[in-house]
Design a protein around this motif. Sequence first.
Motif, PDB file in Angstrom:
ATOM      1  N   ALA A  15       0.861  -1.286  -0.078  1.00 56.93           N
ATOM      2  CA  ALA A  15       0.011   0.121   0.017  1.00 56.93           C
ATOM      3  C   ALA A  15       1.009   1.355   0.155  1.00 56.93           C
ATOM      4  N   ARG A  48      -6.154   1.514   7.673  1.00 59.67           N
ATOM      5  CA  ARG A  48      -5.461   0.861   6.455  1.00 59.67           C
ATOM      6  C   ARG A  48      -4.753  -0.394   7.339  1.00 59.67           C
ATOM      7  N   ARG A  53      -9.526  -3.831   1.506  1.00 59.42           N
ATOM      8  CA  ARG A  53      -9.791  -3.065   2.682  1.00 59.42           C
ATOM      9  C   ARG A  53     -10.879  -4.006   3.608  1.00 59.42           C
TER      10      ARG A  53
END
Length: 261
Positions: free
Chosen positions: A100, A114, A208
């Motif tokens: 990410a 996250r 997610r």
Amino acid sequence: MRERRVAVVVDDDEDVRGLLAAVLVQSGFDVHEAGSGSAGVQLVGETDPDVVTLDLGLPDIDGFEAARRIRCTSDAHIVMVTARTDEINTVLGLESGADAYLTKPFRPRELRARVDAIMRRRADRQPSTASAPADRNLRGAVVENEAPRTVSAPVAAGGGGRGRLELNGLVLDGAEVQLTPTEFFLLQSILAGKRTVRTKSSLARRLRHEDADAGTVVSSADERSIAVHVGNLRRKLGDNPKAPRWIETVRGVGYRSAPAR
């Protein structure tokens, strides 16, 4: 899974490093800090973290090289945290093994969200790898200049189902092909969907740990990240996008499993 979470924060800015560490401590992590890339790589080897945050502009080796070295020995989720916003840096970061990309300045709650999604995925993990087809030796061809290794990859609830998946000689249940946790998750999601198209938005939401049709906002940067991860995945598997054996692109929509042969 171990009871305590472990994180490594690599950033040469002491204030930023302290903020990242504080956010992660609040999220229940034991945090180890490093101010240089080489020190960060060493800490990862010593602490076996779940999550690594990694700056790009480090005083010795840069974040790209640090990520490559970390990825040789660890399946930790790597989150690039940097002020560089150019798309090329995002692409290079993901290609070097990051999962990410978070740009500075960032909101602490965004980082927490996250990391929480990452840890939910890791909590559902089982030892899984993508195994090579019998007629191809992927052990020496998966990642150039890196020793092959088995990656224990996360399997997320709602990410396509558990268990053995097979398509045209590719088996997700055994030998070794080096994939990052995110690449494995995307491969599993696409193969489990069979001929159902997985849009970039739905895949981003699955990463997610949201429902694929949740309707939450997916940015263009998130969709580009999915495309980069799938491109890396194809390269490692030796899958030709013009004549796909495993991952088929539906132009303007997303991805699905190639037809069984």
